[in-house]
Design a protein around this motif. Structure first.
Motif, mmCIF file in Angstrom:
data_model
loop_
_atom_site.group_PDB
_atom_site.id
_atom_site.type_symbol
_atom_site.label_atom_id
_atom_site.label_comp_id
_atom_site.label_asym_id
_atom_site.label_seq_id
_atom_site.Cartn_x
_atom_site.Cartn_y
_atom_site.Cartn_z
ATOM 1 N N SER A 260 0.854 -1.178 0.000
ATOM 2 C CA SER A 260 0.000 0.000 0.000
ATOM 3 C C SER A 260 0.894 1.234 0.000
ATOM 4 O O SER A 260 2.071 1.176 0.377
ATOM 5 C CB SER A 260 -0.982 -0.015 1.169
ATOM 6 O OG SER A 260 -0.383 0.444 2.328
ATOM 7 N N TYR A 261 0.335 2.353 -0.459
ATOM 8 C CA TYR A 261 1.102 3.592 -0.614
ATOM 9 C C TYR A 261 0.143 4.737 -0.389
ATOM 10 O O TYR A 261 -0.975 4.735 -0.928
ATOM 11 C CB TYR A 261 1.689 3.639 -2.034
ATOM 12 C CG TYR A 261 2.531 4.866 -2.326
ATOM 13 C CD1 TYR A 261 3.842 4.951 -1.873
ATOM 14 C CD2 TYR A 261 2.009 5.928 -3.060
ATOM 15 C CE1 TYR A 261 4.624 6.070 -2.154
ATOM 16 C CE2 TYR A 261 2.783 7.052 -3.342
ATOM 17 C CZ TYR A 261 4.090 7.110 -2.877
ATOM 18 O OH TYR A 261 4.864 8.219 -3.157
ATOM 19 N N HIS A 262 0.544 5.700 0.407
ATOM 20 C CA HIS A 262 -0.357 6.822 0.699
ATOM 21 C C HIS A 262 0.446 8.106 0.929
ATOM 22 O O HIS A 262 1.451 8.091 1.621
ATOM 23 C CB HIS A 262 -1.208 6.495 1.935
ATOM 24 C CG HIS A 262 -2.031 7.650 2.377
ATOM 25 N ND1 HIS A 262 -3.086 8.145 1.632
ATOM 26 C CD2 HIS A 262 -1.948 8.450 3.473
ATOM 27 C CE1 HIS A 262 -3.622 9.185 2.254
ATOM 28 N NE2 HIS A 262 -2.939 9.383 3.378
ATOM 29 N N ILE A 263 -0.051 9.199 0.355
ATOM 30 C CA ILE A 263 0.575 10.527 0.501
ATOM 31 C C ILE A 263 -0.426 11.480 1.134
ATOM 32 O O ILE A 263 -1.558 11.539 0.658
ATOM 33 C CB ILE A 263 0.960 11.099 -0.872
ATOM 34 C CG1 ILE A 263 2.039 10.246 -1.533
ATOM 35 C CG2 ILE A 263 1.456 12.531 -0.743
ATOM 36 C CD1 ILE A 263 2.308 10.665 -2.968
ATOM 37 N N PRO A 264 -0.013 12.305 2.077
ATOM 38 C CA PRO A 264 1.190 12.184 2.888
ATOM 39 C C PRO A 264 0.818 11.707 4.280
ATOM 40 O O PRO A 264 -0.334 11.800 4.694
ATOM 41 C CB PRO A 264 1.679 13.632 2.975
ATOM 42 C CG PRO A 264 0.386 14.409 3.117
ATOM 43 C CD PRO A 264 -0.675 13.620 2.359
ATOM 44 N N ILE A 265 1.798 11.226 5.006
ATOM 45 C CA ILE A 265 1.710 11.162 6.459
ATOM 46 C C ILE A 265 2.796 12.115 6.934
ATOM 47 O O ILE A 265 3.969 11.896 6.631
ATOM 48 C CB ILE A 265 1.972 9.741 6.987
ATOM 49 C CG1 ILE A 265 0.830 8.806 6.588
ATOM 50 C CG2 ILE A 265 2.154 9.742 8.489
ATOM 51 C CD1 ILE A 265 -0.526 9.184 7.116
ATOM 52 N N SER A 266 2.396 13.149 7.666
ATOM 53 C CA SER A 266 3.335 14.219 8.014
ATOM 54 C C SER A 266 3.986 14.710 6.724
ATOM 55 O O SER A 266 3.270 15.119 5.803
ATOM 56 C CB SER A 266 4.336 13.720 9.058
ATOM 57 O OG SER A 266 5.192 14.757 9.453
ATOM 58 N N ASN A 267 5.298 14.629 6.613
ATOM 59 C CA ASN A 267 5.977 15.098 5.389
ATOM 60 C C ASN A 267 6.356 13.972 4.450
ATOM 61 O O ASN A 267 7.158 14.179 3.538
ATOM 62 C CB ASN A 267 7.259 15.836 5.790
ATOM 63 C CG ASN A 267 6.942 17.183 6.394
ATOM 64 O OD1 ASN A 267 6.331 18.033 5.756
ATOM 65 N ND2 ASN A 267 7.322 17.366 7.638
ATOM 66 N N THR A 268 5.790 12.791 4.677
ATOM 67 C CA THR A 268 6.334 11.593 4.041
ATOM 68 C C THR A 268 5.311 10.904 3.157
ATOM 69 O O THR A 268 4.132 10.818 3.517
ATOM 70 C CB THR A 268 6.814 10.622 5.157
ATOM 71 O OG1 THR A 268 7.822 11.286 5.915
ATOM 72 C CG2 THR A 268 7.367 9.346 4.598
ATOM 73 N N ALA A 269 5.792 10.385 2.026
ATOM 74 C CA ALA A 269 4.998 9.456 1.225
ATOM 75 C C ALA A 269 5.157 8.098 1.897
ATOM 76 O O ALA A 269 6.245 7.534 1.912
ATOM 77 C CB ALA A 269 5.512 9.403 -0.204
ATOM 78 N N SER A 270 4.087 7.585 2.488
ATOM 79 C CA SER A 270 4.224 6.367 3.290
ATOM 80 C C SER A 270 3.957 5.142 2.426
ATOM 81 O O SER A 270 3.027 5.134 1.622
ATOM 82 C CB SER A 270 3.279 6.397 4.481
ATOM 83 O OG SER A 270 1.942 6.401 4.042
ATOM 84 N N GLY A 271 4.790 4.142 2.611
ATOM 85 C CA GLY A 271 4.645 2.906 1.855
ATOM 86 C C GLY A 271 4.725 1.705 2.769
ATOM 87 O O GLY A 271 5.287 1.776 3.873
ATOM 88 N N LEU A 272 4.132 0.621 2.309
ATOM 89 C CA LEU A 272 4.143 -0.651 3.042
ATOM 90 C C LEU A 272 4.210 -1.767 2.028
ATOM 91 O O LEU A 272 3.477 -1.743 1.029
ATOM 92 C CB LEU A 272 2.843 -0.769 3.853
ATOM 93 C CG LEU A 272 2.524 -2.146 4.439
ATOM 94 C CD1 LEU A 272 3.516 -2.505 5.552
ATOM 95 C CD2 LEU A 272 1.098 -2.171 4.995
ATOM 96 N N MET A 273 5.095 -2.729 2.237
ATOM 97 C CA MET A 273 5.126 -3.925 1.371
ATOM 98 C C MET A 273 5.374 -5.172 2.197
ATOM 99 O O MET A 273 6.097 -5.132 3.195
ATOM 100 C CB MET A 273 6.230 -3.816 0.304
ATOM 101 C CG MET A 273 5.864 -2.878 -0.829
ATOM 102 S SD MET A 273 7.092 -2.866 -2.142
ATOM 103 C CE MET A 273 6.519 -4.243 -3.121
#
Ligand code: DHB
Ligand code: FE
Length: 278
Positions: A260-273
């Motif tokens: 999964s991938y989501h923009i933004p969390i705080s200042n970050t593009a968050s990813g999970l694999m």
């Protein structure tokens, strides 16, 4: 021999700890991020790892600018978290696996990696938050071995070197005389820059290409120098080398079980694999 059951790679933004402490997981801002995790938790409940090798970067809690190892491996009986100033609650201590730690250290040094051995080591948000995302009850069901890669003070190790380190971690775990089931974690990234003129910089197309490459062409990102990666992903986006090392530990072939991938969390593009060895 020990078995590597898979790799989980995730962002480690401190605000995640605040959101968990305040129970904000279902709020519109946080929901798309937290919604990525249940499939990984279900997989963990199925595969039941005994040990987690956690590849992450310390941000000044255990190592400061006065002494900054390029690669460090924990060999402590226990790892504690402490206040880093983010205002997030501290978590329960983590039980180490000293047998795997020393096997890993001996194997890595035997393969010419210059490792700093840490018989005492505090672990920061980059270690604790991914653990809490995988096991939200924070009753850690795994023993842990921290593997720390410097992405804080230049010069940083190259993406290629981090990939090679990950391959060597994989060989070490697979040659460990144990029947343990081992999870590899890689924490950091994806694209983000916390300071300077480009603060807030995010590069979605690079992140997506990078995530896709991990299954099909895992060494793809090693074509880039660290300075290329800073340009492409931001000053803190270089934390993606942790994902590369974790992926490399799986061996030549792996498949993506979940992402999964989501923009933004705080200042970050968050990813999970979640990747599994082929
Ligand atoms: C943030 C991201 C990080 O990787 C980190 O270590 C600290 C802060 C952020 O986006 O706020
Ligand atoms: Fe970070």
């Amino acid at each position: 021999m020990a078995q590597i059951i898979g790799a989980v790679t995730t962002s480690h933004v401190p605000a995640i700890g605040g959101a968990m402490a305040k129970g904000l997981q279902a709020e519109p801002y946080w929901k798309p991020f937290f919604d990525g995790f249940p499939p990984v938790r279900r997989w963990l409940a199925e595969v039941k790892p005994d040990v987690a090798v956690v590849i992450y970067n310390d941000h000044g809690l255990n190592f400061f600018l006065d002494k900054m190892p390029t690669f460090a491996v924990g060999a402590a009986p226990e790892y504690r978290n402490a206040d880093e100033g983010w205002g997030i609650p501290q978590v329960a201590p983590f039980r180490g696996d000293q047998d795997l730690s020393w096997h890993l250290i001996e194997s890595l040094i035997g393969e010419d990696f210059d490792i700093t051995t840490c018989q005492e080591m505090m672990v920061d948000h980059a270690f604790t938050l991914p653990m809490a995302l995988l096991w939200p009850d924070q009753r850690w069901p795994v023993r842990v071995v921290p593997v720390c890669i410097n992405t804080v003070q230049f010069p940083l190790p190259s993406a290629r070197r981090c990939y090679r380190l990950g391959e060597a971690v994989g060989r070490a775990v697979r040659s460990w005389q144990s029947d343990a089931r081992v999870l590899i974690m890689g924490t950091g990234g994806l694209s983000h820059q916390l300071d300077g003129q480009r603060a807030g910089f995010i590069n979605k197309s690079f992140d997506e290409q990078f995530m896709n490459s991990l299954a099909s062409d895992p060494e793809w990102a090693t074509q880039y120098s660290i300075h290329d990666l800073v340009r492409l992903t931001g000053t803190q986006g270089v934390e993606l080398v942790m994902w590369l090392a974790a992926r490399a530990a799986l061996g030549a072939r792996a498949s993506t079980r979940h992402s999964s991938y989501h923009i933004p969390i705080s200042n970050t593009a968050s990813g999970l694999m979640l990747l599994e060895p082929a």
